[in-house]
Structure formats: structure tokens, C-alpha cells
Design a protein around this motif. Sequence first.
Motif, mmCIF file in Angstrom:
data_model
loop_
_atom_site.group_PDB
_atom_site.id
_atom_site.type_symbol
_atom_site.label_atom_id
_atom_site.label_comp_id
_atom_site.label_asym_id
_atom_site.label_seq_id
_atom_site.Cartn_x
_atom_site.Cartn_y
_atom_site.Cartn_z
ATOM 1 N N UNK A 454 0.848 -1.191 0.000
ATOM 2 C CA UNK A 454 0.000 0.000 0.000
ATOM 3 C C UNK A 454 0.884 1.242 0.000
ATOM 4 N N UNK A 455 0.555 2.191 -0.896
ATOM 5 C CA UNK A 455 1.279 3.461 -0.982
ATOM 6 C C UNK A 455 0.304 4.607 -0.723
ATOM 7 N N UNK A 456 0.676 5.506 0.159
ATOM 8 C CA UNK A 456 -0.110 6.725 0.388
ATOM 9 C C UNK A 456 0.689 7.913 -0.145
ATOM 10 N N UNK A 457 0.082 8.721 -1.039
ATOM 11 C CA UNK A 457 0.744 9.864 -1.671
ATOM 12 C C UNK A 457 0.052 11.163 -1.270
ATOM 13 N N UNK A 458 0.867 12.147 -0.995
ATOM 14 C CA UNK A 458 0.412 13.525 -0.797
ATOM 15 C C UNK A 458 1.373 14.382 -1.607
ATOM 16 N N UNK A 459 0.885 14.980 -2.704
ATOM 17 C CA UNK A 459 1.829 15.611 -3.624
ATOM 18 C C UNK A 459 1.284 16.917 -4.187
ATOM 19 N N UNK A 460 2.249 17.732 -4.617
ATOM 20 C CA UNK A 460 1.959 19.005 -5.272
ATOM 21 C C UNK A 460 2.799 19.048 -6.536
ATOM 22 N N UNK A 461 2.141 19.053 -7.703
ATOM 23 C CA UNK A 461 2.821 19.077 -8.989
ATOM 24 C C UNK A 461 2.615 20.440 -9.620
ATOM 25 N N UNK A 462 3.726 21.161 -9.767
ATOM 26 C CA UNK A 462 3.657 22.519 -10.298
ATOM 27 C C UNK A 462 3.343 22.484 -11.785
#
Length: 743
Positions: A454-462
Amino acid sequence: MLAVSALALSVAPVVAAQQAEADKVYLEADVLIDNQQNQEMIAEGNVVARYGDRQLSADRVIYSLDTKKVRAIGNVRIQDPDGTVRFSDEIEVDDTLGSGVAAEFSAQLPDNALVAARTATRTENGSNMLERAIYTACDVCEENDYTPTWSLRARKAVQNAETGMISYQDTVFELKGVPIFYMPYFAHPDPTLERKSGFLFPKPGSSSKLGFVYEQPYYWAISPYQDVIVEPRIHTKVNPTLGLEYRKRFWSGSLTADLSLAYDYEFDSNGDRIQYDQNYNVIEEPENFTGPLIPSEESLRSHIFAEGGFIINEDWRWGFSAERVTDDLYLRRYDISGENEKRGLYDTEQKRLLSQIYAVRQTKSSYFDVATFSVQGLRPGDDDDEFGVVTPLAFAEQNLDFGKYGLVTFQGLTSILNRAEGDDTRRVTASAQWENSYVAPAGLIFEPQAKLRTDYYDYYLEGTGTTDTVEDRTTRNVGMVAATARWPLINRTSFANIYVEPIAMVAYSESSIENGTLPNEDSTFYEYTLDMAFEPDPFATSDLIETGTRLAAGVRSRADFNNNLSLNGVVARRWKSEDDDSFSRASNLSQTESDYLVGSGLSFGNVFSIESNFRLDEDFTLQRTELRSSLEYWRLQAGVTYFELSDDLSDSQIRNIGSEGIQIQGAFDVTKNIKLMYSQIRNIETQERRREAIGVEFYDDCGFIRLTWSESDISDRGVGDSGALKIAFGLRTLGNLAGDQFD
């Protein structure tokens, strides 16, 4: 003949039996004569006298009961507690066998050093005052015509027991008995010392960038557990630099730091000041430029390479590394080495500097590490704000061995990457894997495997000009089952042992989110190679994953012959159910069929070896070639490494390695004391020499001298072709003028 063994004579009058045992001289001799008339004890024939840990041997020894002097005659030998051995034809010492006067004196010091003198006077504190002295660390033969490779001849010399130095007056340095240069005063540490503060040998050299170079190191032994080398360096073309090398040992670890400082402008490969145009682009030929020029300004420039490692307890340790420069080309301009050395827990690529702090815990069944680090780029176009800072990266693994029921592995990974400019990503991964191994009666080995992740992602892609800014949180679930079958076959014959192992792997995976949706930080330059040819999940914990059905098959083989000849080879290929554009062509995983992977090797004992790795597409066209060979025969030692990449593998250009290159290293012993050396790293694609060096070395048991000329054709922002002459010179017990390795 009267034999006397272990006869004790008091240092005070013989009747003073109350003296302590330590205050007695013990004599062993074939004959002992008690001369009461002259108050002398005379020992003759194989005489051995002992006082504490000091021992004297001679043909004849006369001990005066009045003066408490010991006079030894013929083949005199005194061995001190520190291992020093003194020789003389005749010597007179006190009752401790310490201070005294000797004629035709010599002393064998640690590390095979030898000092000799016409006369020697030894004081009570253990110092020796020598007249007409000779010092060398070469093996001295008894042949009449033997001359040591090097020696120091002095009118007077003092071996100072308190300071640990040997100093000389009116000294001549000789090579093979030929006077080379005169020094009114010279001093060096006694070989009995482990270390001593003082000036080290200078390091001269010549460079097209720097001009004539003179470096004068000073060694400061701060304490038994720390020291520093101060290295001021003068250049005739540019301003001087100051270098420092610091080392310290603690009860739990060690710390090292290498740094330098320079107050100078940026200069090119000729030592001339760099000129810029109004957009701050380097003008490599300012004499042909018609626009306004902006000269590089003088400023403080520096570098630091530091690392430390410490043990917390039996399971835990921590450490750090620091790699920073003020200018991208600072290291190259001043010919400073150490950029590519591994420091700390993590490593990086060439022309990238890594600073980190980390902690590690490891037991027999578990592992954990956590680190935070940042990268500084040295390549053209590198923007450090785009690299970001990892705060932190943590990995944990726990193994549970259930014996015949298999091995269960739990893994966790946390990575937080923040950039001043660009994307920010945060990921937490947890996985559980089961694997086992079964052996069938015919020797077939079956290895099943299952994995949940299981992977949890929290991301901001400019966003860019064509894409919108994306900020999201999501979870990805992945499941995999796999099995590997191997059948090792062995045939032992009268002339060879032959091993053949067919191997096949099949796996199936499903993911709740497809590749390309989530940010990809850690799988940008991945390539499927022979090292993981039969791995069901070669990516382990990463942003890209393989899904669907996949199959890998191949064969490994080896033949060991009785004449020390060995051959080995491996062939593998991978198939999967669907294409995946998230993988690049260079990764070898973008299509349903991978390229063929072929490896082979041949070795003949320690004399010759060659290893090769090839990657061939479906038309059997070479996509990657890697060759490594070594030879050690007679007086020749050589090694060659060659690689070639096809145009399709465009990641090679991103990695700044070119598409074809070769590295050659070799040495030839012309005689037992003369060696020729050569090395070259060449970019065949551009016909540029990254570095070429040729050297000659003269050496024997007590010293060496090496001359090296090196050149480079690589041009980077005004720093282009360059050449340098280096001199390395070392004398045993006196130190090295430069490094003791050919680079």
C-alpha cells in the motif's frame, strides 16, 4: 673454562644485598674473573648483561665496582625496551646500561631505519649525540660495495629522546652515494614515534591553469586522538589557496574534514580571468567578442568534504556527510580530488554533491535507517532548487523466519521531498511479502512468492505552460503473486566441472492506480539488467511498478577446468502482457518483450579475465555493450573497460556519460626498480580525453620517486583543455612528498 649463568652483581657494592632486585645488573658469561685488586668484575666469552628490560651482549665486559661503569669490548650490542638495537666496537655505559660513550656506533631503529656515527654520546635521558653521522631507512647489506639508495650524512646529529626528533647539522642528502643537495639544518621525527608535529615534504607541480604549484603542508598532532594538516598552496598564475585536513577519533567513532579556501576570480584553463557577456554567458574567446564584457569578480571561494560515523550501541549507529562548493567548477579549477568518494549512507552520481545525516539500526532479523539529505549539482544547467531536500527518507524491514513454512518480510518506507521550485511529494509505503523454497526429488527448485503493498501519496505538482497545477492525496494498493523454478545440473568429469541451470519466473500483479498518474521521483533512470533478470518485482519500493502478467526465462552456466580455466555465461529475456509508456526505452521494460540480456566471462587463474554484458533487441542489434578485462602476466598489469550505448538509450545523455567510452589502465615493470604507468578515460563518441596520464616510477625497499603528466580535453564553461605535471617522492620513515598511488 668456568661457566657462570645468571650471576647477579649489585649496582652498589656487592655486599649491599638489601638493594631492590630492579637495581641489579645480571651477567651471563663463559668465564667470570673477580679482580679484587682493581675492584673489577671481568666477564669473557658470550657475555650477556641485563638491567631491567635493557640487555647488552659483547665479547668482553669489565664492570668497575668503584665507578659503577660498564665497559664492553668487541661486537657490542645493546637492545633497549622500545626495540632499538645499538651496535659498537667498544662502549662505556653506566650501571643502567643507558648513558655512555661509544666508538664506531650504529643503531637499528624501528621500521628498518639505521643511524651510524664515528662516535656517540648517550645522555641520561636517552638522547644520543652523534659525530659524523649517517641515517638511512634502506636495507643495508654486508657487501663491501653496497650503497643505500638514499642517506643523510651530517657533521653532527642529535637523537633527542625528549622531543622525539632527530636533528642534523651540515647535512648532505645522497642518492646512491652521490651528493644531491646541502642543508645547513634538517630534522625529522624519530621512527619510534607514531606521529609528530612538523613540516611535511613539499608538493611541487605544474599546471596549465595554475602555473607552477608549490604546496607546503604542516602536520599538527593536536592530541593522541586528533590531528590536522594545514596546506598553504602557492600558484604562479592565480591567487594562493589554503587547505585543511582534520581528523579526530572518539570512543564511539571518527570525524574527518577536508576543506579549502581561495580569494580569487573565476579563471579558465589558461589561468586567465573569465569574461561574461551581459547575460552572464561565458565568453571563451573574449579577444574576438565585440560586445561589452563583464569580468569575473574576486570573492571568497571554498569547498568542504566531511564525514563522521558513530556507534550508539550494539544495534544503533549514526553519521553524516557534508559536500559543498561555492562554485560549480571550483574543484576542477584547483585540481581538488575527492568528489567521487562515497561518504555516509547514501551515494550519488558524478558531478553531484550529497550532504546527509542518518541513523541506522540493524539486528539479525531487522533493519531500519532514516536520513535527510540535499544535493548540489555541478553540471551545466543544474538548478539546486529543483533537486529539493529529502526530509526525511526512512526505510524499515523485519524478517520472520517460519522454517519450512517460509520467510515473511514486512517493509515500510517514508519519503518526503520538498523543493524551493517545482514539485513536492510525500509518500508512505507498507508491504508484506511471503516466500519459500521447495526442492523436488529430481533437484528442481521451486520458489513461490506473494506480496501485498500500500502506498499513500500527498503531492503538489507545479504546472507548466501546457499542464495545470495538481495537488492531491491518494492511496495505491498493489498485489502480486509469483513463482520461480530453477533446475541446477552438475556434471563432474575428469577434466572439468560443468554447471547448467535453466531458470524461469512467472508473476502477476494488479494495481489500483496505473503508472503515469502519480509522481515519479525514484525510478527515472531505472534499467532492467542481468542483476535482476529473474526478479518478480525488480523495482522493490518505488514509484513505478509492473502490472499484469510477466514471464522471465533464461539459463545460467559455468565450466571450471582443471587447468584453472573458467567459463561462465547467462542469457535472459522478459515478456509481459501489455506495453507501459511510463517506462522509458532505456529501462528495457516499456514494451511487451524486453531486449535479450547476455552475459559471459572467461578467466585463467589470476593471469587473465574478461567479462561482458550485452543487450540485444529483437533483431539482435546491440543496444548496450560492456566489456571488462584484466591481465597480470610477467611484468605487465593491465585493465580495460569499454561500453557502448545505442542512440535509443537517450538516458545516457541525461546521465552525462556519452554513448561510447573506454578506460585503460596499465603498468609495466621495466626492471625490479623501474615501472612505467599509463591510464586514459576517453569519450569515443566525441573523441575527447576525459583524462590521460603517463608516469614513470623508480622505487625500492626504502623509497620511490614518480613523475606523472596528465591531460584533459573536456571543456566546461570556459575551463577546457588542461595539462599538469606532478612529482611524487617518498622516503621511508621521512614521509611522502605526494600520494603513493598513480592516479
